[in-house]
Design a protein around this motif. Sequence first.
Motif, mmCIF file in Angstrom:
data_model
loop_
_atom_site.group_PDB
_atom_site.id
_atom_site.type_symbol
_atom_site.label_atom_id
_atom_site.label_comp_id
_atom_site.label_asym_id
_atom_site.label_seq_id
_atom_site.Cartn_x
_atom_site.Cartn_y
_atom_site.Cartn_z
ATOM 1 N N ARG A 1 35.480 33.342 40.185
ATOM 2 C CA ARG A 1 35.533 33.619 41.423
ATOM 3 C C ARG A 1 36.708 34.542 42.098
ATOM 4 N N ILE B 1 45.938 37.231 43.052
ATOM 5 C CA ILE B 1 46.314 38.057 41.829
ATOM 6 C C ILE B 1 47.521 37.265 41.606
ATOM 7 N N GLU C 1 48.990 42.985 32.454
ATOM 8 C CA GLU C 1 49.322 41.428 32.190
ATOM 9 C C GLU C 1 48.475 40.706 33.073
ATOM 10 N N VAL D 1 46.395 37.863 30.565
ATOM 11 C CA VAL D 1 46.957 36.404 30.908
ATOM 12 C C VAL D 1 45.243 35.838 30.837
ATOM 13 N N VAL D 2 44.500 36.291 31.256
ATOM 14 C CA VAL D 2 42.791 35.495 31.366
ATOM 15 C C VAL D 2 42.397 35.657 30.052
ATOM 16 N N GLY D 3 42.757 36.585 29.208
ATOM 17 C CA GLY D 3 41.943 36.705 27.969
ATOM 18 C C GLY D 3 41.962 35.821 27.011
ATOM 19 N N GLN E 1 39.817 40.458 36.808
ATOM 20 C CA GLN E 1 40.173 39.293 36.316
ATOM 21 C C GLN E 1 38.952 38.421 35.978
ATOM 22 N N VAL E 2 38.076 38.261 36.601
ATOM 23 C CA VAL E 2 36.926 37.692 36.507
ATOM 24 C C VAL E 2 36.169 37.934 35.355
ATOM 25 N N LEU F 1 37.266 36.977 31.997
ATOM 26 C CA LEU F 1 37.002 35.742 31.646
ATOM 27 C C LEU F 1 35.564 35.557 31.043
#
Lengths: 316, 237, 283
Positions: B86, B93, B101, B105-107, B150-151, B154
């Motif tokens: 979402r 962010i 970064e 950080v999400v990966g 970022q989503v 994911l």
Amino acid sequence: MRRPPLQKNHAYLGIAALLAFLIAIPFFASDYWITLVTLILIFTVYASGWNLFSGLTGYTNFGLAWFIGVSGYISSLLIADHSFSWLFAWPIGAVLTSIASIGVGYILLRIKGVYFAISMVALTEGTRELFGTEYLTAITHGGKGVPFVAGIKLSSLYWAILLLATLTLLICYKITSSKFGLRLLAIREDELAAETLGIRTTRDKIIAFALSAFLVGLAGAIHFTYQNYIDPSFAFSIHLTLTPIVMTLFGGVGTVFGPVIGATLFTFIHEILWAELSLLYMSVFGAILMVLILFFPQGLLGWMKEREILPRIRKI
Amino acid sequence: MSTKEPILRIEGVVKKFGEVLALDHCSFDVKPGSITGLIGPNGAGKTTLFNIITGVLQPDQGHIYFGGEEITGKKPYEIARKGVGRTYQIIRIFPKMTLLENLIVVGKGRERKVIEKAMDLLHLVKLSEKRDDYASDLSFGQQKLLSLAQVLMLDAQLILLDEPAAGINPTLQNELMALVHRLNEQGKTFIIVEHDMKVILGHCENVIALNYGQKIAEGSCSEIERDENLLEHYFGR
Amino acid sequence: MLNFLEILIRGLMLGSVYALVGMGLTLVWGVVGIVNIAHGEFVMLGAYFAFWAFSLLHLNPLLSVLLSIPVFFSLGVGIHKKITERLVKEHELSALILTFGMSILIWNLAQFFWTNTYRSVSYLTGNFPLMGLVFAKSKTVSFGLAVGITAGLFLFLKYSKWGKAIRATSQNPEVALVCGINTMKMRMFTYGMGIALAGAAGTIISLQWVIFPQMGASYISKAFAIVVLGGLGNIHGALAGGLIIGILEAMVTQYLSAKMAQIIPSATILLILLLKPTGLFKK
């Protein structure tokens, strides 16, 4: 903006030379200097340990003295009353403190911001009062404290804390530039967003908290063995929380080497102030803390990175 | 009607804040591979619904299924890892982290793979040149793009966008919606909350209208558009 | 032997003073958004204010209580204007660390200039009997003063324009902006009020207990317990919280030990934050 490999090698060489020098200190320096460097190293671990958790996650731990005091008490009592060798007493103190901190973290880390900071103060103060009460005298010796002798030579104690400080810095270096470190930073930046991006914030916070407790606790155990004495107001003293925070703020919160610089500088400042100005010593600390927050919140290394005197990488 | 199983099923969800009913027995399905618009006046319960789907809030009653599996009561990170991503209305962010970064950080998985993928995504949202800048240095619109990236990092299959077009210039708006369509063609499902009816009617296949926490209409864009009464009543047109 | 009623009354009297300290902290925290760790130091300064006024100028301590309000109000306004206002937009933890530094600076300076000697204002001594119970004069007068100041504060918050604005902001910070209240001025005003409450509490405290430079520490921990009990920014909650802490302290001191009573604030903070972090009372 990657630094050329030659420079990197220079950095490694410099660090190796510094380490060699530090290892050699007991062979030529006087006890005064060994003691001074021992204190620098103890506070390096305190400050780096505080920074590892609070600097990265943004959860201000105002109860660092709890780690120091609990581990200090466990190890000191093991040595004093149960004739343990320091070699076992120290790690037992640190491991038990770390385990206890998992419980504390599990409960208190769901409290956010200022409330977390206050709850850690409350925990530390409460524990101090508890250790001094008549109900626990049989175990803690109450408020009058525990003098003891661990039978460790100053040079051995020095090497032990040097090893711990080196390990601590290595761990901080590895973590700040790892994905785990980035996750901790993400918690500082926006915990809810981090969680909805699939980051297990609670688990990561507790791991960092427990790691911080282990390192700081181990240094605490060494600290009280070095002092040959422990009592509640000393073990859970607000100074033990405050000083590492000042050191970290000065060097740069969230940086790897900031706490070392801060610890070195402030141990010297302490030496000078304590001798020259002991009555106003705390005032100077308080004033420095205020000035740092108002005018220099990013700290020395943060400032140098901002000005691009140092490269803007997390590994410094 | 497609016979495919819904990717998201909302079933009788009720959420109260004190005495206020934010969601009142809300139910609907979302087809995989669709773009669904979620409309309604302020306080209709749209953002609350997003918060419940992503596990930020717990419903008082009702169930939520994602890909046939019940996700009610699961923690936000669990739901995120199952593939629900979402963006927030107020962008969330990580401001004092670099763009790269923000994605790394999400990966999940090996570091080299993660970095590679993060770079690809930065290219996709046309921010790769700024990869070492702090996210706080980006413009508002660029931050929205980063948030979407970022989503995507994911690997979310269902993406909830909370007012993606609000507050950004038309060029960037078009760019963002074009990206949404491209991702949709690759199979991603979107639910979009938006006040701007042009965006909804121009980009969504289906529309769900909420008011006072209840679903008051559901249908294709043309059906909703024909429902003059609804539009006039709730959106002041 | 003290009977239960007597202990209860003693607790209420204690609590009325603690409540003043707690209300000041919760006002500043809730409205200004600054967590003032140095709050306890202003209590200490208030106590010394009364002490020096009494011993050097022979000023009646009751007059000091009244005088302390404008004096500490101005002090608070000044400090906020020069220092804490800069942190309003920053992360709340900045203020936490800054005021922590301020706290240390103030008590250490007090220690330096006034030494660690325990002092007291011997003004109202002795007891008087009433309805079969014995009351200390100083404590009774203190209670009266605390009640008076609390009543004044409540009237102010309820009926004055500024008071209404402060209440509105403490309930919802955005309201103030919408209503066109000058938020910067209001923050200064509120900060001044918070410090005035701490100072006045200090002067009252000097009537009944010994004073020393590090006394602030015990009041700040009580004040935090009160804020946590009452809910952040909740003035009525802080009043109730203060009374609860006072009564608990009197009870524990009587039935367990004075040492155990010192654990009350810490234990309260931990318990409430874990069980009901929004506090026990509704706004």
